[in-house]
Design a protein around this motif. Structure first.
Motif, PDB file in Angstrom:
ATOM      1  N   TYR A 155      26.035  -0.840  58.807  1.00  0.00           N
ATOM      2  CA  TYR A 155      26.279  -0.609  57.385  1.00  0.00           C
ATOM      3  C   TYR A 155      24.978  -0.244  56.696  1.00  0.00           C
ATOM      4  CZ  TYR A 155      28.504  -1.208  52.818  1.00  0.00           C
ATOM      5  OH  TYR A 155      29.034  -0.985  51.566  1.00  0.00           O
ATOM      6  N   LEU A 156      24.991   0.851  55.955  1.00  0.00           N
ATOM      7  CA  LEU A 156      23.844   1.275  55.161  1.00  0.00           C
ATOM      8  C   LEU A 156      24.132   0.999  53.682  1.00  0.00           C
ATOM      9  CD1 LEU A 156      22.924   4.729  56.768  1.00  0.00           C
ATOM     10  CD2 LEU A 156      22.013   2.463  57.312  1.00  0.00           C
ATOM     11  N   ARG A 157      23.285   0.161  53.076  1.00  0.00           N
ATOM     12  CA  ARG A 157      23.411  -0.145  51.653  1.00  0.00           C
ATOM     13  C   ARG A 157      22.844   1.031  50.852  1.00  0.00           C
ATOM     14  NH1 ARG A 157      19.609  -4.891  51.429  1.00  0.00           N
ATOM     15  NH2 ARG A 157      18.582  -3.483  52.899  1.00  0.00           N
ATOM     16  N   GLU A 158      23.675   1.591  50.005  1.00  0.00           N
ATOM     17  CA  GLU A 158      23.353   2.864  49.353  1.00  0.00           C
ATOM     18  C   GLU A 158      22.925   2.692  47.900  1.00  0.00           C
ATOM     19  OE1 GLU A 158      25.404   7.197  49.370  1.00  0.00           O
ATOM     20  OE2 GLU A 158      26.705   5.572  48.675  1.00  0.00           O
ATOM     21  N   GLY A 159      21.898   3.460  47.524  1.00  0.00           N
ATOM     22  CA  GLY A 159      21.516   3.618  46.127  1.00  0.00           C
ATOM     23  C   GLY A 159      21.547   5.096  45.769  1.00  0.00           C
ATOM     24  N   PHE A 160      21.517   5.402  44.490  1.00  0.00           N
ATOM     25  CA  PHE A 160      21.685   6.779  44.025  1.00  0.00           C
ATOM     26  C   PHE A 160      20.468   7.233  43.223  1.00  0.00           C
ATOM     27  CE2 PHE A 160      25.848   5.091  44.783  1.00  0.00           C
ATOM     28  CZ  PHE A 160      26.528   6.137  45.378  1.00  0.00           C
ATOM     29  N   ALA A 161      19.871   8.333  43.659  1.00  0.00           N
ATOM     30  CA  ALA A 161      18.704   8.869  42.962  1.00  0.00           C
ATOM     31  C   ALA A 161      19.082   9.629  41.703  1.00  0.00           C
ATOM     32  CB  ALA A 161      17.917   9.792  43.895  1.00  0.00           C
ATOM     33  N   ASP A 162      20.257  10.254  41.700  1.00  0.00           N
ATOM     34  CA  ASP A 162      20.599  11.181  40.623  1.00  0.00           C
ATOM     35  C   ASP A 162      21.708  10.668  39.703  1.00  0.00           C
ATOM     36  OD1 ASP A 162      22.621  11.392  42.484  1.00  0.00           O
ATOM     37  OD2 ASP A 162      22.498  13.573  42.718  1.00  0.00           O
ATOM     38  N   GLY A 175      31.779  10.156  32.926  1.00  0.00           N
ATOM     39  CA  GLY A 175      32.230  10.654  31.630  1.00  0.00           C
ATOM     40  C   GLY A 175      31.345  10.268  30.466  1.00  0.00           C
ATOM     41  N   GLU A 176      30.379   9.390  30.704  1.00  0.00           N
ATOM     42  CA  GLU A 176      29.513   8.930  29.626  1.00  0.00           C
ATOM     43  C   GLU A 176      28.233   9.770  29.556  1.00  0.00           C
ATOM     44  OE1 GLU A 176      28.763   4.766  29.712  1.00  0.00           O
ATOM     45  OE2 GLU A 176      30.896   4.228  29.897  1.00  0.00           O
ATOM     46  N   PRO A 177      27.648   9.903  28.367  1.00  0.00           N
ATOM     47  CA  PRO A 177      26.400  10.674  28.236  1.00  0.00           C
ATOM     48  C   PRO A 177      25.297  10.081  29.108  1.00  0.00           C
ATOM     49  CG  PRO A 177      27.366  10.229  26.080  1.00  0.00           C
ATOM     50  CD  PRO A 177      28.148   9.417  27.063  1.00  0.00           C
ATOM     51  N   GLY A 178      24.517  10.966  29.726  1.00  0.00           N
ATOM     52  CA  GLY A 178      23.386  10.525  30.520  1.00  0.00           C
ATOM     53  C   GLY A 178      23.743   9.950  31.873  1.00  0.00           C
ATOM     54  N   ALA A 179      24.963  10.159  32.328  1.00  0.00           N
ATOM     55  CA  ALA A 179      25.378   9.591  33.614  1.00  0.00           C
ATOM     56  C   ALA A 179      24.629  10.213  34.786  1.00  0.00           C
ATOM     57  CB  ALA A 179      26.881   9.782  33.805  1.00  0.00           C
ATOM     58  N   LEU A 180      24.232  11.478  34.647  1.00  0.00           N
ATOM     59  CA  LEU A 180      23.498  12.159  35.709  1.00  0.00           C
ATOM     60  C   LEU A 180      22.010  12.183  35.395  1.00  0.00           C
ATOM     61  CD1 LEU A 180      25.749  15.296  36.387  1.00  0.00           C
ATOM     62  CD2 LEU A 180      25.833  13.058  37.492  1.00  0.00           C
ATOM     63  N   ILE A 181      21.198  12.011  36.406  1.00  0.00           N
ATOM     64  CA  ILE A 181      19.756  12.197  36.294  1.00  0.00           C
ATOM     65  C   ILE A 181      19.438  13.582  36.829  1.00  0.00           C
ATOM     66  CG2 ILE A 181      17.492  11.399  37.062  1.00  0.00           C
ATOM     67  CD1 ILE A 181      18.676   8.598  37.300  1.00  0.00           C
ATOM     68  N   VAL A 182      19.029  14.476  35.970  1.00  0.00           N
ATOM     69  CA  VAL A 182      18.800  15.865  36.379  1.00  0.00           C
ATOM     70  C   VAL A 182      17.319  16.232  36.413  1.00  0.00           C
ATOM     71  CG1 VAL A 182      21.072  16.603  35.570  1.00  0.00           C
ATOM     72  CG2 VAL A 182      19.128  16.712  34.014  1.00  0.00           C
ATOM     73  N   ASP A 183      16.478  15.345  35.952  1.00  0.00           N
ATOM     74  CA  ASP A 183      15.035  15.586  36.008  1.00  0.00           C
ATOM     75  C   ASP A 183      14.516  15.144  37.379  1.00  0.00           C
ATOM     76  OD1 ASP A 183      12.308  16.055  34.927  1.00  0.00           O
ATOM     77  OD2 ASP A 183      12.152  13.896  35.215  1.00  0.00           O
ATOM     78  N   PRO A 184      13.927  16.049  38.159  1.00  0.00           N
ATOM     79  CA  PRO A 184      13.479  15.681  39.507  1.00  0.00           C
ATOM     80  C   PRO A 184      12.508  14.503  39.532  1.00  0.00           C
ATOM     81  CG  PRO A 184      13.522  18.062  39.286  1.00  0.00           C
ATOM     82  CD  PRO A 184      13.757  17.500  37.914  1.00  0.00           C
ATOM     83  N   ALA A 185      11.583  14.456  38.579  1.00  0.00           N
ATOM     84  CA  ALA A 185      10.618  13.362  38.558  1.00  0.00           C
ATOM     85  C   ALA A 185      11.298  12.022  38.298  1.00  0.00           C
ATOM     86  CB  ALA A 185       9.552  13.629  37.504  1.00  0.00           C
ATOM     87  N   ALA A 186      12.279  12.019  37.396  1.00  0.00           N
ATOM     88  CA  ALA A 186      13.004  10.781  37.105  1.00  0.00           C
ATOM     89  C   ALA A 186      13.838  10.340  38.307  1.00  0.00           C
ATOM     90  CB  ALA A 186      13.900  10.976  35.881  1.00  0.00           C
ATOM     91  N   ALA A 187      14.453  11.309  38.994  1.00  0.00           N
ATOM     92  CA  ALA A 187      15.227  10.972  40.193  1.00  0.00           C
ATOM     93  C   ALA A 187      14.321  10.416  41.280  1.00  0.00           C
ATOM     94  CB  ALA A 187      15.975  12.205  40.690  1.00  0.00           C
ATOM     95  N   ALA A 188      13.137  11.016  41.445  1.00  0.00           N
ATOM     96  CA  ALA A 188      12.195  10.534  42.453  1.00  0.00           C
ATOM     97  C   ALA A 188      11.720   9.118  42.123  1.00  0.00           C
ATOM     98  CB  ALA A 188      11.013  11.485  42.545  1.00  0.00           C
ATOM     99  N   ALA A 189      11.462   8.855  40.840  1.00  0.00           N
ATOM    100  CA  ALA A 189      11.023   7.517  40.436  1.00  0.00           C
ATOM    101  C   ALA A 189      12.115   6.489  40.699  1.00  0.00           C
ATOM    102  CB  ALA A 189      10.631   7.528  38.957  1.00  0.00           C
ATOM    103  N   GLN A 190      13.366   6.845  40.422  1.00  0.00           N
ATOM    104  CA  GLN A 190      14.460   5.908  40.696  1.00  0.00           C
ATOM    105  C   GLN A 190      14.596   5.665  42.197  1.00  0.00           C
ATOM    106  OE1 GLN A 190      17.817   5.191  38.249  1.00  0.00           O
ATOM    107  NE2 GLN A 190      19.210   6.060  39.780  1.00  0.00           N
ATOM    108  N   ALA A 191      14.469   6.715  42.989  1.00  0.00           N
ATOM    109  CA  ALA A 191      14.537   6.551  44.438  1.00  0.00           C
ATOM    110  C   ALA A 191      13.464   5.600  44.935  1.00  0.00           C
ATOM    111  CB  ALA A 191      14.408   7.905  45.125  1.00  0.00           C
ATOM    112  N   GLN A 192      12.271   5.700  44.385  1.00  0.00           N
ATOM    113  CA  GLN A 192      11.189   4.798  44.784  1.00  0.00           C
ATOM    114  C   GLN A 192      11.511   3.346  44.419  1.00  0.00           C
ATOM    115  OE1 GLN A 192       7.956   7.022  42.820  1.00  0.00           O
ATOM    116  NE2 GLN A 192       6.972   7.175  44.819  1.00  0.00           N
TER     117      GLN A 192
END
Length: 223
Positions: A155-162, A175-192
């Motif tokens: 089992y791989l415990r999953e997180g989402f960068a975007d 359906g809510e505002p801001g649900a997607l992270i579209v800035d690459p730097a912000a996605a990379a920071a969340q992944a870290q």
């Protein structure tokens, strides 16, 4: 510390570039329930000889792209999931490959995390199509995790960068505002931030700027 595996929900759109698929370690390939067909599955597999293959089954709901819960009998759902996974297995076998993972898509992913009965249905159908050694990708906690553990499945415990997260770690609904992270730097920071306690980090091919996001996340996590 070994970086988490990168995974991508793939084969859902005709305009996905092969370079995007090749930036990750595991491909969760749409196999007909919400998107995808024999041609799209074969195209992803052929372009990605170095990536691990995973099935991405859904509620049988192409109209809703698998992002809504639907009322369906458990035996009918099991039949649908087994057929989807089997279709990908056939495409992989034609290329001399095996499907190593299963990750439910959309509403099925979240519903199976809340319901033991549904998790049993999903994993039973996936194992019937892909074999007892198939691994599972899913949320860090919940029924899907617990049923996989009880059955002795990897089992791989999953997180989402975007995807934006609520304070409790759950996803902000699409359906809510801001649900997607579209800035690459912000996605990379969340992944870290997620890397320390997740086994795999997911990105979505249909997120705007997906290729730039994938490049940034891969670089941030050490290539």
């Amino acid at each position: 510390m070994t970086r988490p595996l990168l995974n991508l929900d793939a084969g859902e759109r005709d305009d996905e570039p092969a370079e995007l698929w090749q930036l990750v370690d595991v491909l969760a390939i749409a196999c007909g329930g919400h998107a995808g067909d024999a041609a799209s599955m074969a195209r992803v597999i052929a372009a990605c000889p170095g990536q691990q293959l995973g099935a991405h089954p859904s509620y049988p709901d192409r109209e809703g792209f698998g992002r809504r819960s639907i009322a369906i009998a458990h035996d009918a759902l099991a039949t649908a999931i087994e057929a989807q996974c089997a279709a990908l297995a056939v495409a992989a076998s034609s290329a001399g490959r095996r499907v190593l993972w299963v990750k439910p898509h959309g509403a099925l992913y979240h519903d199976a995390a809340r319901s033991q009965e549904l998790a049993e249905t999903v994993l039973g159908a996936a194992r019937a199509a892909l074999g007892d050694a198939v691994g599972v990708i899913g949320p860090p906690r919940g029924a899907l995790h617990d049923v996989a553990a009880a059955r002795g499945l990897r089992y791989l415990r999953e997180g989402f960068a975007d995807r934006a997260l609520r304070p409790d770690g759950s996803l902000v609904p699409r359906g809510e505002p801001g649900a997607l992270i579209v800035d690459p730097a912000a996605a990379a920071a969340q992944a870290q931030r997620l890397a320390a306690d997740h086994d795999t980090i997911c990105m979505h091919a249909d997120t705007p700027g997906a290729l730039a996001i994938a490049r940034a996340v891969r670089e941030a996590l050490g290539g």
